[in-house]
Each structure stands twice: as structure tokens, then as C-alpha cells.
Scaffold this motif. Structure first.
Motif, PDB file in Angstrom:
ATOM      1  N   GLU A 152      77.666  57.593  34.526  1.00  0.00           N
ATOM      2  CA  GLU A 152      77.638  56.526  35.529  1.00  0.00           C
ATOM      3  C   GLU A 152      77.876  57.069  36.928  1.00  0.00           C
ATOM      4  O   GLU A 152      77.256  56.637  37.884  1.00  0.00           O
ATOM      5  CB  GLU A 152      78.727  55.500  35.232  1.00  0.00           C
ATOM      6  CG  GLU A 152      78.445  54.707  33.997  1.00  0.00           C
ATOM      7  CD  GLU A 152      79.610  53.787  33.671  1.00  0.00           C
ATOM      8  OE1 GLU A 152      80.275  53.340  34.613  1.00  0.00           O
ATOM      9  OE2 GLU A 152      79.826  53.536  32.501  1.00  0.00           O
ATOM     10  N   VAL A 155      74.872  58.374  38.544  1.00  0.00           N
ATOM     11  CA  VAL A 155      73.940  57.370  39.039  1.00  0.00           C
ATOM     12  C   VAL A 155      74.451  56.783  40.352  1.00  0.00           C
ATOM     13  O   VAL A 155      73.706  56.522  41.276  1.00  0.00           O
ATOM     14  CB  VAL A 155      73.780  56.247  38.000  1.00  0.00           C
ATOM     15  CG1 VAL A 155      72.850  55.183  38.522  1.00  0.00           C
ATOM     16  CG2 VAL A 155      73.266  56.826  36.693  1.00  0.00           C
ATOM     17  N   PRO A 159      72.202  55.404  44.100  1.00  0.00           N
ATOM     18  CA  PRO A 159      71.604  54.543  43.071  1.00  0.00           C
ATOM     19  C   PRO A 159      70.100  54.342  43.231  1.00  0.00           C
ATOM     20  O   PRO A 159      69.382  54.302  42.235  1.00  0.00           O
ATOM     21  CB  PRO A 159      72.346  53.213  43.230  1.00  0.00           C
ATOM     22  CG  PRO A 159      73.383  53.399  44.252  1.00  0.00           C
ATOM     23  CD  PRO A 159      73.300  54.762  44.831  1.00  0.00           C
ATOM     24  N   ARG A 163      67.677  55.741  40.387  1.00  0.00           N
ATOM     25  CA  ARG A 163      66.885  54.782  39.628  1.00  0.00           C
ATOM     26  C   ARG A 163      65.409  55.179  39.618  1.00  0.00           C
ATOM     27  O   ARG A 163      64.745  55.127  38.604  1.00  0.00           O
ATOM     28  CB  ARG A 163      67.042  53.389  40.237  1.00  0.00           C
ATOM     29  CG  ARG A 163      66.471  52.342  39.342  1.00  0.00           C
ATOM     30  CD  ARG A 163      66.484  50.962  39.943  1.00  0.00           C
ATOM     31  NE  ARG A 163      66.021  50.027  38.953  1.00  0.00           N
ATOM     32  CZ  ARG A 163      64.767  49.994  38.503  1.00  0.00           C
ATOM     33  NH1 ARG A 163      63.865  50.826  38.975  1.00  0.00           N
ATOM     34  NH2 ARG A 163      64.431  49.138  37.567  1.00  0.00           N
ATOM     35  N   TYR A 190      74.683  48.748  36.177  1.00  0.00           N
ATOM     36  CA  TYR A 190      73.726  49.756  35.729  1.00  0.00           C
ATOM     37  C   TYR A 190      72.951  49.290  34.513  1.00  0.00           C
ATOM     38  O   TYR A 190      71.761  49.551  34.380  1.00  0.00           O
ATOM     39  CB  TYR A 190      74.433  51.078  35.435  1.00  0.00           C
ATOM     40  CG  TYR A 190      74.950  51.698  36.703  1.00  0.00           C
ATOM     41  CD1 TYR A 190      74.123  51.792  37.808  1.00  0.00           C
ATOM     42  CD2 TYR A 190      76.253  52.145  36.804  1.00  0.00           C
ATOM     43  CE1 TYR A 190      74.579  52.318  38.989  1.00  0.00           C
ATOM     44  CE2 TYR A 190      76.731  52.677  37.982  1.00  0.00           C
ATOM     45  CZ  TYR A 190      75.883  52.767  39.074  1.00  0.00           C
ATOM     46  OH  TYR A 190      76.340  53.279  40.243  1.00  0.00           O
ATOM     47  N   LEU A 194      69.079  49.822  35.352  1.00  0.00           N
ATOM     48  CA  LEU A 194      68.497  51.124  35.026  1.00  0.00           C
ATOM     49  C   LEU A 194      67.588  51.067  33.797  1.00  0.00           C
ATOM     50  O   LEU A 194      67.800  50.256  32.899  1.00  0.00           O
ATOM     51  CB  LEU A 194      69.616  52.144  34.788  1.00  0.00           C
ATOM     52  CG  LEU A 194      70.442  52.518  36.011  1.00  0.00           C
ATOM     53  CD1 LEU A 194      71.595  53.427  35.601  1.00  0.00           C
ATOM     54  CD2 LEU A 194      69.572  53.193  37.065  1.00  0.00           C
TER      55      LEU A 194
END
Ligand code: C2E
Ligand code: MG
Ligand code: MG
Ligand code: MG
Length: 280
Positions: A152, A155, A159, A163, A190, A194
Motif C-alpha cells: 500500500e 501505491v 497514486p 495506478r 485502494y 486499483l
């Protein structure tokens, strides 16, 4: 060796790299040499289905093997690799090595899903998508049998770009798994945004799954994941009790010392041959 050990320790306690610090420069130099001199090795940890008990996949986990034979674990050198950008050649090495090994095993009839871990810094590399696809295609490894495990925090750094990169990989058929689920931030956002196929519940929830609260959390996460069409892996399954509870909660896959520790590549096929499906 003592010196390097001290640097590693130093690094472990101060993840912010000071480029003027000779100790930091030494480990960074050491790591660069390690890539070139073949001191990095991959261990492989099997993953099984909680429905059939069969082995379904394996995760490549990196170690730094000292000339003395001593292993240094990733938590001790990955932060430095990330902060210096060395993580990019390192990930490239891991991918080539793991895909090459998995192809050898495929030629012997072993068709398993291969998981590779991807770091924060990797997702900031705008060429990551193409780089991964090139390696996988050149090796003729089937794209849909590759799974990227992303944390996480990886990411969260960026983001929008993360993505985009993940979407590109996902569109190409590569599977994406959210690793260490539950210990980062904004996890639910997420899940919403995602392109994921799999969710991996962090081992901290699995270790103490006999505890009511942990069990409630794990149960809820499995439920949410399934409603979103994702399958779920539990990591850190260390005993029969955890295995049974996860199975009763409908978790799909399990990984952990109860099934197998990460194995040296030379030990993997033997382990696989001797594996007796755990009675489910
Ligand atoms: P991870 O991807 O969440 O991997 C799981 C970690 O838990 C591994 O530690 C594994 O050896 C350990 N583990 C597995 N089953 C059990 C269990 O039943 N009990 C306990 N106590 N531990 C278990 P490891 O190999 O030290 O790796 C630590 C982390 O380093 C990984 O966490 C991953 O985030 C990162 N990492 C490892 N290899 C790579 C790599 O090639 N590239 C990148 N970017 N990151 C990597
Ligand atoms: Mg992982
Ligand atoms: Mg994990
Ligand atoms: Mg982890």
C-alpha cells in the motif's frame, strides 16, 4: 565482513540516507557490487489453495548472500536500495532471475503462479510497465502467470502514476496483488480504485488469528475482497490452528511456515515433489 555488518545495522536504524555518510556510501557501493558479482539470491516460498490443498504458486524473496555464506534479509538493505534508486536494477535482476528459473521449472512440467514484490520506487519509474513486459515476453513466460505484489505504501507515494502503471500491466494480463493489506493507510480507497485481482492479508493479523478481534478483521476483509471479485491470500500461516480458521473463513490461499519456509532454489523441486497436500 564485520564492517559491512555494522553498516547494515546502522542503515537499519536510520532509513534516511545521508549521502555524505561514508557508512551509507559503503553499503550502497556494496549492494551495487552485489548485483554485479552474483551475491544476490532468490528464495522461493510456496503458496497453496485452501480449497484443494494443492500448491498454486510461489513468491520470490531476495536475500544478500555474503561471501561468508551469511544471509542478509531484505528489510535490511531494501530501504537503502529504494532511496538510492538501486531498486530499479535490483527489481530488473529479480524479475529476470525469477522468470528464468520459473521457465526452467515450467519445462519440467511445473505450472505455478510466480509472485514478485514491487517497491515504492519501482512504481515511480515511468518505464516500469514496458520493462516488465519486455522481460516476461522475451522469456516467453505467460503473462497471466505472473503476479506483482505491491504494498500500500508503494501505491500511496504517487497514486495517480502508480495506478496508471498498474493498469497498463493489468491490461496486459499480469495479475496485481495488494501486499501487507491492513497495515498501511487508506486501504479501502485502494480497493476501490486499483486494478487488483488479489489481496494479501498482512501476517500481523494472521499470527494472532485465534484472538477474536483479529479473526473478525480477517473475516471482514475476506468478505469485502470477495464482494469486489478479488481472491485472498493469508501470509504468515504458522500453525494448523491458523490454517483451519482461515479455511473456515473462506480464505482462498495460504502461505507461511506451516506450509513451507522460503526455500533455496535448489531445494524447491524436491520440496514440491515430496509435498503431501495438507488435508483440508
Ligand atoms: P512480504 O512480501 O510481505 O513477504 C513476506 C515476508 O514474511 C517474507 O520475509 C517471508 O520470508 C516472511 N514469512 C513468510 N511466511 C512467514 C511465517 O509463517 N512467519 C513469519 N514470521 N514470517 C513469514 P522476507 O523474505 O524477509 O521479506 C521481507 C519483505 O521484503 C517482503 O515482505 C517484501 O516486502 C520485501 N521483499 C522481499 N524480496 C523482495 C524483492 O525481490 N523485491 C522487493 N521490492 N521487495 C522484496
Ligand atoms: Mg510479498
Ligand atoms: Mg506481505
Ligand atoms: Mg511485508
Amino acid at each position: 565482513r564485520q564492517a559491512r555488518k555494522r553498516f547494515v545495522k546502522h542503515l537499519f536504524y536510520s532509513p534516511d540516507i545521508d549521502r555524505t555518510d561514508p557508512a551509507q556510501l559503503t553499503i550502497i557501493g556494496g549492494l551495487r557490487d552485489a548485483i554485479n558479482q552474483g551475491e544476490l539470491v532468490l528464495h522461493y516460498q510456496p503458496k497453496i489453495s485452501l480449497v484443494t490443498g494443492a500448491v498454486t504458486g510461489l513468491e520470490a524473496l531476495i536475500r544478500w548472500q555474503q561471501p561468508t555464506g551469511e544471509l542478509i534479509f531484505p528489510d535490511q538493505f531494501l530501504p537503502s536500495a529504494e532511496q538510492t534508486g538501486l531498486i530499479n536494477p535490483l527489481t530488473d535482476w529479480v524479475l529476470r532471475k525469477a522468470v528464468g528459473r520459473a521457465m526452467e521449472w515450467r519445462r519440467k512440467g511445473v505450472d505455478l503462479e510466480l509472485s514478485i514484490n514491487i517497491s515504492v520506487r519501482n512504481l515511480l519509474n515511468p518505464h516500469l510497465g514496458e520493462d516488465i513486459m519486455r522481460v516476461v515476453r522475451e522469456a516467453r513466460f505467460p503473462l497471466h502467470r505472473l503476479m506483482l505484489e505491491v504494498t500500500e505504501s508503494a501505491v500511496m507515494t504517487d497514486p495517480v502514476n502508480a495506478r496508471r502503471t498498474l493498469q497498463k500491466l493489468s491490461d496486459a494480463g499480469i495479475q496485481i496483488s495488494l501486499d501487507d493489506f491492513g497495515v498501511g493507510h487508506s486501504s479501502l480507497a485502494y480497493l476501490k480504485d486499483l486494478p487488483l485481482q488479489r489481496l494479501k492479508i498482512d501476517k500481523s493479523f494472521v499470527f494472532d488469528i485465534l484472538q477474536d478481534r483479529n479473526r473478525a478483521i480477517v473475516s471482514g476483509v475476506i468478505d469485502i475482497a470477495h464482494r469486489l471479485g478479488l481472491s485472498v491470500t493469508a501470509e504468515g500461516v504458522e500453525d494448523r490452528e491458523a490454517f483451519d480458521i482461515l479455511q473456515s473463513l473462506g480464505c482462498d490461499y495460504a502461505q507461511g511456515y506451516f506450509i513451507s519456509r522460503p526455500l533455496e532454489e535448489s531445494a524447491f523441486l524436491d520440496w514440491l515433489e515430496n509435498y503431501q497436500p495438507i488435508q483440508t
